[in-house]
Each structure stands twice: as C-alpha cells, then as structure tokens.
Design an enzyme around this catalytic site. Structure first.
Site, mmCIF file in Angstrom:
data_model
loop_
_atom_site.group_PDB
_atom_site.id
_atom_site.type_symbol
_atom_site.label_atom_id
_atom_site.label_comp_id
_atom_site.label_asym_id
_atom_site.label_seq_id
_atom_site.Cartn_x
_atom_site.Cartn_y
_atom_site.Cartn_z
ATOM 1 N N LYS A 199 0.809 -1.232 0.000
ATOM 2 C CA LYS A 199 0.000 0.000 0.000
ATOM 3 C C LYS A 199 0.842 1.283 0.000
ATOM 4 O O LYS A 199 0.404 2.303 -0.523
ATOM 5 C CB LYS A 199 -0.973 -0.019 1.176
ATOM 6 C CG LYS A 199 -2.133 -0.989 0.962
ATOM 7 C CD LYS A 199 -3.108 -0.937 2.124
ATOM 8 C CE LYS A 199 -4.493 -1.379 1.649
ATOM 9 N NZ LYS A 199 -5.535 -1.078 2.616
ATOM 10 N N ASP A 217 -10.766 3.178 0.805
ATOM 11 C CA ASP A 217 -11.229 2.498 2.034
ATOM 12 C C ASP A 217 -12.153 3.382 2.882
ATOM 13 O O ASP A 217 -13.232 2.952 3.291
ATOM 14 C CB ASP A 217 -10.032 2.068 2.892
ATOM 15 C CG ASP A 217 -9.469 0.716 2.470
ATOM 16 O OD1 ASP A 217 -10.201 -0.058 1.821
ATOM 17 O OD2 ASP A 217 -8.301 0.445 2.782
HETATM 18 P P1 NAP Z 1 -2.901 -2.318 10.921
HETATM 19 O O1 NAP Z 1 -2.454 -1.201 10.068
HETATM 20 O O2 NAP Z 1 -1.947 -3.420 11.263
HETATM 21 O O3 NAP Z 1 -3.428 -1.668 12.312
HETATM 22 C C1 NAP Z 1 -3.902 -2.478 13.347
HETATM 23 C C2 NAP Z 1 -4.341 -1.609 14.524
HETATM 24 O O4 NAP Z 1 -4.887 -2.492 15.503
HETATM 25 C C3 NAP Z 1 -3.193 -0.854 15.199
HETATM 26 O O5 NAP Z 1 -3.650 0.405 15.604
HETATM 27 C C4 NAP Z 1 -2.855 -1.728 16.407
HETATM 28 O O6 NAP Z 1 -2.431 -1.011 17.532
HETATM 29 C C5 NAP Z 1 -4.203 -2.333 16.736
HETATM 30 N N1 NAP Z 1 -4.012 -3.650 17.347
HETATM 31 C C6 NAP Z 1 -3.479 -4.754 16.768
HETATM 32 N N2 NAP Z 1 -3.465 -5.771 17.639
HETATM 33 C C7 NAP Z 1 -3.980 -5.293 18.806
HETATM 34 C C8 NAP Z 1 -4.225 -5.862 20.084
HETATM 35 N N3 NAP Z 1 -3.908 -7.147 20.351
HETATM 36 N N4 NAP Z 1 -4.769 -5.081 21.039
HETATM 37 C C9 NAP Z 1 -5.080 -3.790 20.796
HETATM 38 N N5 NAP Z 1 -4.865 -3.185 19.595
HETATM 39 C C10 NAP Z 1 -4.330 -3.939 18.617
HETATM 40 O O7 NAP Z 1 -4.170 -3.037 10.313
HETATM 41 P P2 NAP Z 1 -5.270 -2.388 9.334
HETATM 42 O O8 NAP Z 1 -4.820 -2.498 7.942
HETATM 43 O O9 NAP Z 1 -5.652 -1.070 9.871
HETATM 44 O O10 NAP Z 1 -6.484 -3.428 9.489
HETATM 45 C C11 NAP Z 1 -7.191 -3.558 10.697
HETATM 46 C C12 NAP Z 1 -8.375 -4.513 10.496
HETATM 47 O O11 NAP Z 1 -9.307 -3.924 9.603
HETATM 48 C C13 NAP Z 1 -7.974 -5.860 9.887
HETATM 49 O O12 NAP Z 1 -8.697 -6.877 10.506
HETATM 50 C C14 NAP Z 1 -8.410 -5.739 8.449
HETATM 51 O O13 NAP Z 1 -8.765 -6.974 7.871
HETATM 52 C C15 NAP Z 1 -9.644 -4.855 8.588
HETATM 53 N N6 NAP Z 1 -9.935 -4.106 7.363
HETATM 54 C C16 NAP Z 1 -11.182 -4.231 6.837
HETATM 55 C C17 NAP Z 1 -11.508 -3.529 5.700
HETATM 56 C C18 NAP Z 1 -12.892 -3.671 5.127
HETATM 57 O O14 NAP Z 1 -13.089 -3.323 3.963
HETATM 58 N N7 NAP Z 1 -13.850 -4.142 5.898
HETATM 59 C C19 NAP Z 1 -10.572 -2.689 5.074
HETATM 60 C C20 NAP Z 1 -9.305 -2.566 5.648
HETATM 61 C C21 NAP Z 1 -8.993 -3.290 6.797
HETATM 62 P P3 NAP Z 1 -0.950 -0.360 17.652
HETATM 63 O O15 NAP Z 1 -1.009 0.898 16.836
HETATM 64 O O16 NAP Z 1 -0.799 -0.101 19.106
HETATM 65 O O17 NAP Z 1 -0.023 -1.389 17.103
#
Ligand code: NAP
Length: 282
Positions: free
Chosen positions: A75, A111
């Site tokens: 990305k 998104d």
């Molecule tokens: P990312 O960039 O890795 O960010 C993950 C976030 O979650 C970070 O802020 C992280 O906190 C937090 N986190 C991770 N593990 C945690 C835990 N055990 N306890 C508390 N906080 C935690 O991931 P992303 O790309 O944003 O995606 C996040 C989710 O959204 C994924 O499940 C993805 O599949 C989903 N998603 C869905 C769509 C859709 O179209 N529905 C689109 C995009 C993403 P820290 O900052 O403290 O590390």
C-alpha cells in the site's frame, strides 16, 4: 517475478496484488460486477511481495492492466513508482488502488469513503450529528478517520494501544478529532473496531477491542473485520441491544468505488452483496 495473465482476445485485465492474496474476496466482488455490467473484463489475484513493487508497476504499464487493487504489503511500497496520487492517497500516504488518467497511473485510497458510503446507506442519515469512537489507529482506522473528517462527523475519538499512532491518526480527522480512552467510548453514538481482534482462525478471535461495559443498546457498533461476519464483538454488542454492522459493507463499497474509477460505471450493489455474503458465510 510478477506475471499478469495474458488477455484472451479483446478481454481487459484487472487484478489485486499483495501477499498473502489467495483468500482475497476482491476477485469475487469485481468479477461479479463485470458480469453484472456485461463487461469483457477479468480480475485476477496475483501474489506480489514488497520487494517486487517496482517490477509490479512496470508490469502494469507494459501489460496495460486497466484496474489494479493494492493490498498489504504494497500500500505504501508502490507509491514511488506511480505518476501521481489523489488528495486522499497523499494525506494517508497509502493507496488501495491504481487507475489510469490518460497515460498517467494514479494511486487512490477508497477504504475510508467505502466505510462512509456503507454507513450512510445502512443508517440512511448524514453523519454530521454523530459521535464516533474509532478503536485502532492503523491503515484502516486512518482512512476511516480521514473520510469521517471530510464528511463533517460531529466528533471522532481515536482509542488505540499506542498513543503516538492515535495522535497521528487524529491529525487526519480535522478539528473535531481527538485521542481518547475506553471511558470515552460509552458516550459515542457509533463504535468502530478497526483492529484485527476478532478475525476468524486467529489467536485473537474471541477477544474484544473494547470491554463490553462501555457499550450500550443505543449505540451502533461496526466491526471492520468481516470474517466471521458476526465477530464476538458484534455478537456481544447485539446481545446488549446495539445495532451492529459487519465489515462486509465497507469491503464491498470500497471495491465499487474502484470499479467506478476503472470503468466509469456505478453498478448496483445488491447482487454483489448476496454473492459475497454467501462466500464468507459458506
Ligand atoms: P494495521 O495497520 O496493522 O493496524 C492495526 C491496529 O490495531 C493498530 O492500531 C494496532 O495497535 C491495533 N491492534 C493490533 N493488535 C492489537 C491488540 N492485540 N490489542 C489492541 N490493539 C491492537 O491493520 P489495518 O490495515 O488497519 O487493518 C485492521 C483490520 O481492519 C484488519 O482486521 C483488516 O482486515 C480490517 N480491514 C477491513 C476492511 C474492510 O473493507 N472491511 C478494510 C481494511 C482493513 P498499535 O497501533 O498499538 O499497534
């Protein structure tokens, strides 16, 4: 080596690139949309590693790939090889798709607007009297905060494990955004899980992004996780009487915005929703 399949006849090729990619729902969504619009396009999932970003964009140009979706870990990595970015992609410094503007390859990020479009159609209301708690501050949260800010949400509170990332996400949301804590969640109209907690077949499948004591019946609770369709978080929120929505709405709406960038067409969502729902729940 990055290889896009050859087009047969006058077929047009589109694709999603990233790794892992085998379980992506994007081919199902886009190929259903192409069929629905009687377009001779076909959409593939191609595994591409981060270190292959240059090669990937070179292949898009050489093979004249007309629509490209981009997912992890590309990305940000492909950005230096594009000809330009939309304002949204510039602000987020992350793209989820590439489209042609004349001879130029432009990166965009659909998104956040996908999230907002899904929510507006689910609530059938504008968002400017709604307060939001966004749990998480990663890529998904950042795009949601940015689009909520653009759509004049009344308040956006970002709650995240790491405060520094929460502060960075808040910068994208405009003057109504601030960093908060679990205690703030209780007073918000809409609570959004944008962490990966709750994803099927992961060690965090049964974990909640917010303790349930901060949720109540008068809230709308949304999980960006879409597999399972009903996460533990949504199940518990629903049992309290909250209105719940899964991440499938955002997933489909962000894809339809890409479809429109590539084809110029606004295709109906209904047929696509059924197909995707059946694929995830089956
Ligand atoms: P990312 O960039 O890795 O960010 C993950 C976030 O979650 C970070 O802020 C992280 O906190 C937090 N986190 C991770 N593990 C945690 C835990 N055990 N306890 C508390 N906080 C935690 O991931 P992303 O790309 O944003 O995606 C996040 C989710 O959204 C994924 O499940 C993805 O599949 C989903 N998603 C869905 C769509 C859709 O179209 N529905 C689109 C995009 C993403 P820290 O900052 O403290 O590390």
């Amino acid at each position: 080596m990055v290889e896009f399949p050859e087009a047969s006849g006058d077929q047009i090729i589109a694709a999603v690139v990233g790794k892992p990619i085998a379980h992506s729902l994007s081919p199902l969504i886009h190929n259903t949309a192409f069929k629905q619009e009687n377009l001779n396009w076909v959409y593939h999932a191609i595994e591409v590693m981060e270190e292959e970003a240059t090669e990937c964009i070179a292949a898009v140009r050489e093979k004249n790939i007309r629509g490209l979706s981009v997912t992890m870990p590309l990305k940000e990595a492909v950005i230096p090889y594009l000809d330009g970015l939309t304002e949204t992609a510039k602000e987020l410094n992350a793209i989820n798709c590439v489209f042609w503007d004349g001879d130029n390859l432009i990166g965009d990020n659909t998104d956040g607007d996908g999230f907002v479009n899904a929510l507006k159609s689910q609530l059938n209301k504008s968002l400017n009297d709604k307060t939001f708690a966004i749990i998480g501050a990663g890529g998904a949260a950042r795009s949601v905060v940015y689009s909520l800010g653009k759509n004049s949400a009344k308040q956006i509170i970002v709650v995240n494990r790491s405060k520094q990332k929460a502060e960075a996400a808040v910068q994208l949301g405009g003057s109504n955004a601030r960093v908060g804590s679990y205690e703030d969640v209780a007073a918000c109209d809409i609570v959004v899980n944008s962490t990966p907690l709750g994803m099927a077949r992961t060690p965090t499948e049964a974990l909640l992004p917010v303790p349930v004591e901060f949720l109540s019946a008068n809230q709308t609770v949304i999980d960006l996780v879409y597999n399972p369709i009903e996460t533990e978080f949504l199940r518990q929120a629903k049992s309290l009487g909250a209105t719940t929505f899964s991440g499938l709405g955002m997933l489909i709406h962000q894809a339809l915005l890409q479809f429109r960038l590539w084809t110029g067409l606004k295709t109906p969502i209904e047929g696509i929703e059924n197909v995707v729902f059946n694929a995830v729940s089956g």
